[in-house]
Scaffold this motif. Structure first.
Motif, PDB file in Angstrom:
ATOM      1  N   GLY A  45     -10.761  -5.830 -48.369  1.00  0.00           N
ATOM      2  CA  GLY A  45     -10.795  -5.491 -49.790  1.00  0.00           C
ATOM      3  C   GLY A  45     -10.227  -4.103 -50.014  1.00  0.00           C
ATOM      4  O   GLY A  45      -9.687  -3.479 -49.094  1.00  0.00           O
ATOM      5  N   LYS A  46     -10.389  -3.599 -51.241  1.00  0.00           N
ATOM      6  CA  LYS A  46      -9.766  -2.306 -51.564  1.00  0.00           C
ATOM      7  C   LYS A  46     -10.385  -1.145 -50.776  1.00  0.00           C
ATOM      8  O   LYS A  46      -9.766  -0.110 -50.580  1.00  0.00           O
ATOM      9  CB  LYS A  46      -9.790  -2.036 -53.064  1.00  0.00           C
ATOM     10  CG  LYS A  46     -11.183  -1.883 -53.672  1.00  0.00           C
ATOM     11  CD  LYS A  46     -11.051  -1.526 -55.143  1.00  0.00           C
ATOM     12  CE  LYS A  46     -12.337  -1.215 -55.858  1.00  0.00           C
ATOM     13  NZ  LYS A  46     -13.605  -1.317 -55.195  1.00  0.00           N
ATOM     14  N   ASP A  47     -11.637  -1.310 -50.316  1.00  0.00           N
ATOM     15  CA  ASP A  47     -12.291  -0.238 -49.567  1.00  0.00           C
ATOM     16  C   ASP A  47     -12.152  -0.382 -48.055  1.00  0.00           C
ATOM     17  O   ASP A  47     -12.636   0.450 -47.295  1.00  0.00           O
ATOM     18  CB  ASP A  47     -13.787  -0.175 -49.931  1.00  0.00           C
ATOM     19  CG  ASP A  47     -13.984   0.144 -51.403  1.00  0.00           C
ATOM     20  OD1 ASP A  47     -13.168   0.915 -51.941  1.00  0.00           O
ATOM     21  OD2 ASP A  47     -14.929  -0.394 -52.011  1.00  0.00           O
ATOM     22  N   GLY A  48     -11.525  -1.448 -47.634  1.00  0.00           N
ATOM     23  CA  GLY A  48     -11.333  -1.648 -46.193  1.00  0.00           C
ATOM     24  C   GLY A  48     -10.277  -0.698 -45.648  1.00  0.00           C
ATOM     25  O   GLY A  48      -9.454  -0.157 -46.398  1.00  0.00           O
ATOM     26  N   VAL A  49     -10.324  -0.462 -44.331  1.00  0.00           N
ATOM     27  CA  VAL A  49      -9.354   0.444 -43.692  1.00  0.00           C
ATOM     28  C   VAL A  49      -8.844  -0.214 -42.416  1.00  0.00           C
ATOM     29  O   VAL A  49      -9.613  -0.809 -41.660  1.00  0.00           O
ATOM     30  CB  VAL A  49     -10.013   1.800 -43.319  1.00  0.00           C
ATOM     31  CG1 VAL A  49      -9.046   2.688 -42.539  1.00  0.00           C
ATOM     32  CG2 VAL A  49     -10.515   2.523 -44.562  1.00  0.00           C
ATOM     33  N   LEU A  50      -7.538  -0.093 -42.186  1.00  0.00           N
ATOM     34  CA  LEU A  50      -6.962  -0.556 -40.925  1.00  0.00           C
ATOM     35  C   LEU A  50      -6.213   0.609 -40.276  1.00  0.00           C
ATOM     36  O   LEU A  50      -5.333   1.217 -40.880  1.00  0.00           O
ATOM     37  CB  LEU A  50      -5.983  -1.718 -41.147  1.00  0.00           C
ATOM     38  CG  LEU A  50      -5.229  -2.157 -39.895  1.00  0.00           C
ATOM     39  CD1 LEU A  50      -6.171  -2.691 -38.823  1.00  0.00           C
ATOM     40  CD2 LEU A  50      -4.180  -3.207 -40.216  1.00  0.00           C
ATOM     41  N   ILE A  51      -6.596   0.905 -39.032  1.00  0.00           N
ATOM     42  CA  ILE A  51      -5.937   1.973 -38.272  1.00  0.00           C
ATOM     43  C   ILE A  51      -5.143   1.300 -37.161  1.00  0.00           C
ATOM     44  O   ILE A  51      -5.692   0.491 -36.410  1.00  0.00           O
ATOM     45  CB  ILE A  51      -6.993   2.937 -37.683  1.00  0.00           C
ATOM     46  CG1 ILE A  51      -7.836   3.546 -38.816  1.00  0.00           C
ATOM     47  CG2 ILE A  51      -6.321   4.045 -36.866  1.00  0.00           C
ATOM     48  CD1 ILE A  51      -9.187   4.063 -38.381  1.00  0.00           C
ATOM     49  N   ALA A  52      -3.851   1.608 -37.088  1.00  0.00           N
ATOM     50  CA  ALA A  52      -3.016   0.971 -36.064  1.00  0.00           C
ATOM     51  C   ALA A  52      -2.472   2.012 -35.097  1.00  0.00           C
ATOM     52  O   ALA A  52      -2.063   3.099 -35.512  1.00  0.00           O
ATOM     53  CB  ALA A  52      -1.855   0.229 -36.725  1.00  0.00           C
ATOM     54  N   PHE A  53      -2.491   1.675 -33.807  1.00  0.00           N
ATOM     55  CA  PHE A  53      -1.975   2.559 -32.763  1.00  0.00           C
ATOM     56  C   PHE A  53      -0.703   1.961 -32.170  1.00  0.00           C
ATOM     57  O   PHE A  53      -0.649   0.758 -31.919  1.00  0.00           O
ATOM     58  CB  PHE A  53      -2.990   2.663 -31.607  1.00  0.00           C
ATOM     59  CG  PHE A  53      -4.144   3.573 -31.866  1.00  0.00           C
ATOM     60  CD1 PHE A  53      -4.266   4.778 -31.191  1.00  0.00           C
ATOM     61  CD2 PHE A  53      -5.137   3.222 -32.781  1.00  0.00           C
ATOM     62  CE1 PHE A  53      -5.350   5.617 -31.420  1.00  0.00           C
ATOM     63  CE2 PHE A  53      -6.225   4.056 -33.016  1.00  0.00           C
ATOM     64  CZ  PHE A  53      -6.331   5.262 -32.333  1.00  0.00           C
ATOM     65  N   ASP A  54       0.289   2.800 -31.914  1.00  0.00           N
ATOM     66  CA  ASP A  54       1.429   2.395 -31.095  1.00  0.00           C
ATOM     67  C   ASP A  54       2.217   3.633 -30.692  1.00  0.00           C
ATOM     68  O   ASP A  54       2.537   4.451 -31.535  1.00  0.00           O
ATOM     69  CB  ASP A  54       2.353   1.406 -31.820  1.00  0.00           C
ATOM     70  CG  ASP A  54       3.056   0.482 -30.827  1.00  0.00           C
ATOM     71  OD1 ASP A  54       3.708   1.001 -29.886  1.00  0.00           O
ATOM     72  OD2 ASP A  54       2.944  -0.738 -30.963  1.00  0.00           O
ATOM     73  N   GLN A  55       2.490   3.745 -29.391  1.00  0.00           N
ATOM     74  CA  GLN A  55       3.242   4.919 -28.921  1.00  0.00           C
ATOM     75  C   GLN A  55       4.739   4.640 -28.859  1.00  0.00           C
ATOM     76  O   GLN A  55       5.531   5.515 -28.553  1.00  0.00           O
ATOM     77  CB  GLN A  55       2.745   5.308 -27.532  1.00  0.00           C
ATOM     78  CG  GLN A  55       3.008   4.232 -26.498  1.00  0.00           C
ATOM     79  CD  GLN A  55       2.468   4.588 -25.130  1.00  0.00           C
ATOM     80  OE1 GLN A  55       1.905   5.645 -24.930  1.00  0.00           O
ATOM     81  NE2 GLN A  55       2.643   3.687 -24.171  1.00  0.00           N
ATOM     82  N   ASP A  56       5.121   3.396 -29.135  1.00  0.00           N
ATOM     83  CA  ASP A  56       6.532   3.016 -29.029  1.00  0.00           C
ATOM     84  C   ASP A  56       7.267   3.448 -30.294  1.00  0.00           C
ATOM     85  O   ASP A  56       6.929   3.023 -31.390  1.00  0.00           O
ATOM     86  CB  ASP A  56       6.617   1.494 -28.863  1.00  0.00           C
ATOM     87  CG  ASP A  56       8.036   1.027 -28.574  1.00  0.00           C
ATOM     88  OD1 ASP A  56       8.985   1.737 -28.965  1.00  0.00           O
ATOM     89  OD2 ASP A  56       8.190  -0.035 -27.968  1.00  0.00           O
ATOM     90  N   PRO A  57       8.293   4.319 -30.148  1.00  0.00           N
ATOM     91  CA  PRO A  57       8.998   4.798 -31.351  1.00  0.00           C
ATOM     92  C   PRO A  57       9.581   3.656 -32.185  1.00  0.00           C
ATOM     93  O   PRO A  57       9.658   3.741 -33.407  1.00  0.00           O
ATOM     94  CB  PRO A  57      10.111   5.695 -30.797  1.00  0.00           C
ATOM     95  CG  PRO A  57      10.132   5.499 -29.317  1.00  0.00           C
ATOM     96  CD  PRO A  57       8.822   4.923 -28.906  1.00  0.00           C
ATOM     97  N   ASP A  58       9.964   2.549 -31.541  1.00  0.00           N
ATOM     98  CA  ASP A  58      10.531   1.415 -32.292  1.00  0.00           C
ATOM     99  C   ASP A  58       9.501   0.797 -33.239  1.00  0.00           C
ATOM    100  O   ASP A  58       9.846   0.249 -34.279  1.00  0.00           O
ATOM    101  CB  ASP A  58      11.036   0.333 -31.338  1.00  0.00           C
ATOM    102  CG  ASP A  58      12.267   0.789 -30.557  1.00  0.00           C
ATOM    103  OD1 ASP A  58      12.889   1.789 -30.987  1.00  0.00           O
ATOM    104  OD2 ASP A  58      12.606   0.170 -29.537  1.00  0.00           O
ATOM    105  N   ALA A  59       8.229   0.865 -32.861  1.00  0.00           N
ATOM    106  CA  ALA A  59       7.179   0.238 -33.684  1.00  0.00           C
ATOM    107  C   ALA A  59       6.999   0.967 -35.009  1.00  0.00           C
ATOM    108  O   ALA A  59       6.596   0.376 -36.010  1.00  0.00           O
ATOM    109  CB  ALA A  59       5.865   0.212 -32.917  1.00  0.00           C
ATOM    110  N   GLN A  60       7.342   2.256 -35.020  1.00  0.00           N
ATOM    111  CA  GLN A  60       7.124   3.044 -36.245  1.00  0.00           C
ATOM    112  C   GLN A  60       7.933   2.531 -37.422  1.00  0.00           C
ATOM    113  O   GLN A  60       7.557   2.723 -38.569  1.00  0.00           O
ATOM    114  CB  GLN A  60       7.487   4.505 -35.989  1.00  0.00           C
ATOM    115  CG  GLN A  60       6.640   5.102 -34.908  1.00  0.00           C
ATOM    116  CD  GLN A  60       6.555   6.606 -35.058  1.00  0.00           C
ATOM    117  OE1 GLN A  60       6.561   7.137 -36.158  1.00  0.00           O
ATOM    118  NE2 GLN A  60       6.454   7.295 -33.942  1.00  0.00           N
ATOM    119  N   ARG A  61       9.050   1.872 -37.105  1.00  0.00           N
ATOM    120  CA  ARG A  61       9.891   1.355 -38.204  1.00  0.00           C
ATOM    121  C   ARG A  61       9.203   0.218 -38.951  1.00  0.00           C
ATOM    122  O   ARG A  61       9.628  -0.170 -40.028  1.00  0.00           O
ATOM    123  CB  ARG A  61      11.218   0.832 -37.646  1.00  0.00           C
ATOM    124  CG  ARG A  61      12.017   1.911 -36.969  1.00  0.00           C
ATOM    125  CD  ARG A  61      13.368   1.368 -36.530  1.00  0.00           C
ATOM    126  NE  ARG A  61      13.894   2.219 -35.486  1.00  0.00           N
ATOM    127  CZ  ARG A  61      14.470   1.778 -34.389  1.00  0.00           C
ATOM    128  NH1 ARG A  61      14.608   0.478 -34.191  1.00  0.00           N
ATOM    129  NH2 ARG A  61      14.924   2.625 -33.495  1.00  0.00           N
TER     130      ARG A  61
END
Length: 301
Positions: A45-61
């Protein structure tokens, strides 16, 4: 971009496993193409939070433009500290999809694939110092023997290690062609692809310290998941599945589960999936990567 980057494996099963609360805080520790993350956001919902991890520079795109989404450009080995920095002491669920994304295999210069002629790099984190070429050119024979045997389950690991050590004296092993020149005689005819995949897996695990990182990460999940929260981990070979299975069952990687004075088991998670969940035939036909995937789910006690 996302679809050809990495088709998420067992997406429905992963999402069900997380048992998402709309206002919860969730972590996707292997963001990649963002397939799992996009699906998690749909359930928040609107108050939910998702934190994503990735060290691969390609993933940032592939970062998702959503106010509920936070991207952390780090290896998930540092999950606890990074969550603290963001102000989260505990979260409602963590998802880890341990496979190397198909995208990484498809980019020749990353050096992950046996299909392309390229430098033997294999670093997930481009800042990392150690490359696959370094391993092949500097490690002692007995260490190479161990890596090929344990991480790659290569049958002739001992003679392969000797061939590498002998071959590199003549000329350093920097590219796929160099490796094949040094080890050619040991690659079984008709099984070249499978053999090379095993060797590359071994090198990749060593370069990125994957088993160490996985064990570190699992230990931290016990501290950062709230009671009743879920840990959902998908692995693609027995070397990864074993620590996950052991940790969920016993709270440790070696030896027996600890018990208190009264004989109660001291472990952080209860197992939700008695046996590993595997992909159905239809999915395996659509996406061959799903064939070896094993999904395990634990709930924090």
């Amino acid at each position: 971009m996302e679809n050809n980057y990495h088709i998420p494996v067992m997406l429905k099963e992963c999402i069900e496993g997380l048992n998402i609360k709309p206002d919860g805080v969730y972590v996707d520790v292997t963001f990649g193409g963002g397939g799992h993350s996009r699906e998690i956001l749909k359930h928040l919902g609107k108050d939910g939070v998702l934190i994503a991890f990735d060290q691969d520079p390609d993933a940032q795109r592939n970062k998702i433009d959503d106010p509920r989404f936070i991207f952390v450009d780090q290896n998930f080995a540092f999950i606890k500290n990074n969550l603290r920095l963001l102000g989260y002491k505990a979260v409602d669920g963590i998802l880890g999809d341990l496979g190397v994304s198909s995208h990484q295999f498809d980019v020749p210069e990353r050096g992950f694939s046996t299909r392309f002629e390229s430098d033997l790099d294999m670093r997930m984190d481009k800042q990392g110092a150690l490359t696959a070429a370094d391993v092949l050119n500097t490690y002692a024979e007995d260490k190479l023997h161990k890596i090929f045997g344990i991480y790659g389950e290569v049958k002739n690991a001992k003679s392969l290690a000797r061939a590498v050590v002998t071959g590199r004296v003549e000329q350093p092993i920097k590219t796929l062609a160099d490796f094949k020149r040094a080890a050619g005689a040991h690659i079984p005819k008709g099984k070249e692809n499978k053999y090379m995949a095993q060797v590359f897996q071994a090198l990749r695990i060593e370069v990125n310290k994957e088993i160490e990182v996985l064990e570190n990460f699992l230990m931290q999940t016990a501290e950062v998941i709230k009671p009743g929260g879920r840990l959902v981990v998908m692995s693609y070979h027995s070397l990864e599945d074993r620590p996950v299975k052991s940790f969920l069952a016993k709270g440790k990687f070696r030896g027996e589960v600890e018990k208190d004075f009264y004989g109660n088991e001291q472990k952080p998670f209860k197992i939700i999936t008695r046996k590993a969940v595997i992909a159905n035939e239809e999915e395996v036909e659509r996406n061959s990567r799903a064939r070896s995937a094993k999904l395990r789910i634990g709930e924090k006690l």
